[in-house]
Design an enzyme around this catalytic site. Structure first.
Site, PDB file in Angstrom:
ATOM      1  N   ASP A 196       0.854  -1.190   0.000  1.00 11.83           N
ATOM      2  CA  ASP A 196       0.000   0.000   0.000  1.00 11.83           C
ATOM      3  C   ASP A 196       0.890   1.241   0.000  1.00 11.83           C
ATOM      4  O   ASP A 196       1.737   1.398   0.882  1.00 11.83           O
ATOM      5  CB  ASP A 196      -0.889  -0.016   1.250  1.00 11.83           C
ATOM      6  CG  ASP A 196      -1.951   1.081   1.207  1.00 11.83           C
ATOM      7  OD1 ASP A 196      -1.614   2.223   0.841  1.00 11.83           O
ATOM      8  OD2 ASP A 196      -3.103   0.805   1.556  1.00 11.83           O
ATOM      9  N   HIS A 253      -4.084  13.279   0.462  1.00 13.70           N
ATOM     10  CA  HIS A 253      -4.524  12.221   1.374  1.00 13.70           C
ATOM     11  C   HIS A 253      -3.557  12.087   2.548  1.00 13.70           C
ATOM     12  O   HIS A 253      -3.978  12.001   3.713  1.00 13.70           O
ATOM     13  CB  HIS A 253      -4.626  10.898   0.614  1.00 13.70           C
ATOM     14  CG  HIS A 253      -4.972   9.716   1.467  1.00 13.70           C
ATOM     15  ND1 HIS A 253      -6.153   9.629   2.157  1.00 13.70           N
ATOM     16  CD2 HIS A 253      -4.297   8.583   1.744  1.00 13.70           C
ATOM     17  CE1 HIS A 253      -6.193   8.494   2.819  1.00 13.70           C
ATOM     18  NE2 HIS A 253      -5.070   7.833   2.599  1.00 13.70           N
ATOM     19  N   GLU A 272     -11.329   3.629   1.983  1.00 12.79           N
ATOM     20  CA  GLU A 272     -10.402   4.390   1.139  1.00 12.79           C
ATOM     21  C   GLU A 272     -10.549   3.888  -0.290  1.00 12.79           C
ATOM     22  O   GLU A 272     -10.238   2.729  -0.578  1.00 12.79           O
ATOM     23  CB  GLU A 272      -8.955   4.215   1.611  1.00 12.79           C
ATOM     24  CG  GLU A 272      -8.653   4.880   2.939  1.00 12.79           C
ATOM     25  CD  GLU A 272      -7.182   4.763   3.306  1.00 12.79           C
ATOM     26  OE1 GLU A 272      -6.573   5.796   3.578  1.00 12.79           O
ATOM     27  OE2 GLU A 272      -6.659   3.636   3.322  1.00 12.79           O
ATOM     28  N   GLU A 274      -9.290   3.402  -3.698  1.00 12.85           N
ATOM     29  CA  GLU A 274      -7.940   3.406  -4.255  1.00 12.85           C
ATOM     30  C   GLU A 274      -7.895   2.617  -5.556  1.00 12.85           C
ATOM     31  O   GLU A 274      -8.877   1.994  -5.969  1.00 12.85           O
ATOM     32  CB  GLU A 274      -6.948   2.826  -3.241  1.00 12.85           C
ATOM     33  CG  GLU A 274      -6.909   3.610  -1.920  1.00 12.85           C
ATOM     34  CD  GLU A 274      -5.887   3.055  -0.951  1.00 12.85           C
ATOM     35  OE1 GLU A 274      -5.194   2.083  -1.288  1.00 12.85           O
ATOM     36  OE2 GLU A 274      -5.789   3.602   0.161  1.00 12.85           O
ATOM     37  N   ASP A 310      -9.519   0.003   0.687  1.00 13.13           N
ATOM     38  CA  ASP A 310      -8.633  -0.354   1.792  1.00 13.13           C
ATOM     39  C   ASP A 310      -9.329   0.015   3.100  1.00 13.13           C
ATOM     40  O   ASP A 310      -9.232   1.136   3.578  1.00 13.13           O
ATOM     41  CB  ASP A 310      -7.301   0.393   1.654  1.00 13.13           C
ATOM     42  CG  ASP A 310      -6.284  -0.073   2.658  1.00 13.13           C
ATOM     43  OD1 ASP A 310      -6.421  -1.197   3.176  1.00 13.13           O
ATOM     44  OD2 ASP A 310      -5.333   0.673   2.940  1.00 13.13           O
ATOM     45  N   LYS A 347      -5.514  -2.056   9.710  1.00 15.10           N
ATOM     46  CA  LYS A 347      -5.558  -1.929   8.256  1.00 15.10           C
ATOM     47  C   LYS A 347      -5.580  -3.283   7.549  1.00 15.10           C
ATOM     48  O   LYS A 347      -5.779  -3.337   6.336  1.00 15.10           O
ATOM     49  CB  LYS A 347      -4.329  -1.143   7.767  1.00 15.10           C
ATOM     50  CG  LYS A 347      -4.252   0.276   8.284  1.00 15.10           C
ATOM     51  CD  LYS A 347      -5.141   1.207   7.502  1.00 15.10           C
ATOM     52  CE  LYS A 347      -4.544   1.503   6.144  1.00 15.10           C
ATOM     53  NZ  LYS A 347      -5.362   2.473   5.388  1.00 15.10           N
ATOM     54  N   THR A 394      -9.230  -6.035   2.772  1.00 15.85           N
ATOM     55  CA  THR A 394      -9.013  -5.144   1.637  1.00 15.85           C
ATOM     56  C   THR A 394      -9.845  -5.698   0.486  1.00 15.85           C
ATOM     57  O   THR A 394      -9.662  -6.846   0.087  1.00 15.85           O
ATOM     58  CB  THR A 394      -7.537  -5.076   1.236  1.00 15.85           C
ATOM     59  OG1 THR A 394      -6.768  -4.556   2.319  1.00 15.85           O
ATOM     60  CG2 THR A 394      -7.345  -4.185   0.010  1.00 15.85           C
TER      61      THR A 394
END
Length: 225
Positions: free
Chosen positions: A67, A74, A138, A140, A172, A192, A196
């Site tokens: 990542d 951001h 998020e 992405e 994410d 995190k 995903t």
């Protein structure tokens, strides 16, 4: 080609991705010719399946997942969240691609249920434990690397097209309250890595090529090394 036929019989696209750019290109041209010519309808129609009858799966087996903090806006906004009394953008961001390795085993296809993670968050005197109260998304872009490289070998940025097969939409998931407590000094962990989500559809780099535009950006300050 025999290699392509054998690769397409596998449960994932990994074997096909390993065949490389020249094979990707030939296979794409063949598919476009087959699907774009009504004269081939008798060959294509027996293999068509209604979209409503299809269950989508993860398109490839994820061997690794990195990542990157690619957007200055951001990175600055997140810095304000985690360091409200400090400099939002850390000095290294201006000089190198900041990133971390995520958990490949928790990359899932879009539509997979995501369980809200539990963990520790900062408290006044001591941390507390419980479900994340600040679950975030998020939006992405994920780059799918098809051809790997030998350990220790360098890959030039000009070799991008020889390695990257295409892109997927990527979400994410982030537990911001847990992340703020656990990420220092080694970076994100459970906050995190619990999920995903990626699209089950890969848009190939060749399909995007006609839509490329000149890259315009603000002058580098300071200039990159």
């Amino acid at each position: 080609a025999p290699d392509v036929a054998a690769a397409w019989q596998q449960a994932s696209l990994n074997a096909f991705l390993e065949l490389g750019r020249a094979t990707w290109s030939v296979a794409r041209e063949w598919l476009l010719a087959l699907l774009g010519d009504d004269g081939h309808e008798h060959l294509v129609r027996p293999h068509l399946v209604p979209v409503g009858d299809v269950t989508m799966h993860l398109p490839f087996e994820v061997a690794d997942y990195v990542d990157f903090y690619a957007s200055e806006h951001h990175a600055t906004n997140v810095g304000r969240i985690f360091r409200p009394d400090g400099e939002p953008l850390l000095p290294n961001w201006k000089h190198l691609p900041v990133g971390y390795h995520g958990r490949a085993g928790t990359v899932v296809s879009s539509g997979t249920p995501v369980v809200r993670p539990s963990g520790q968050r900062r408290g006044d005197e001591r941390p507390s434990f419980g479900p994340s109260a600040r679950l975030d998304i998020e939006a992405e872009l994920g780059f799918v690397v098809g051809v790997g490289s030998a350990l220790g070998d360098r890959v030039a940025t000009t070799d991008f097209a020889d390695h990257v097969f295409g892109v997927v939409g990527l979400n994410d998931w982030s537990a911001r309250d847990l992340q703020a407590w656990e990420y220092q000094p080694l970076g994100p962990f459970l906050s995190k890595n619990f999920a995903t989500t990626i699209s089950p559809w890969i848009v190939t780099a060749e399909a995007l090529a006609p839509f490329r535009v000149p890259w315009t950006r603000a002058p580098e300050d300071p200039p990159a090394l």
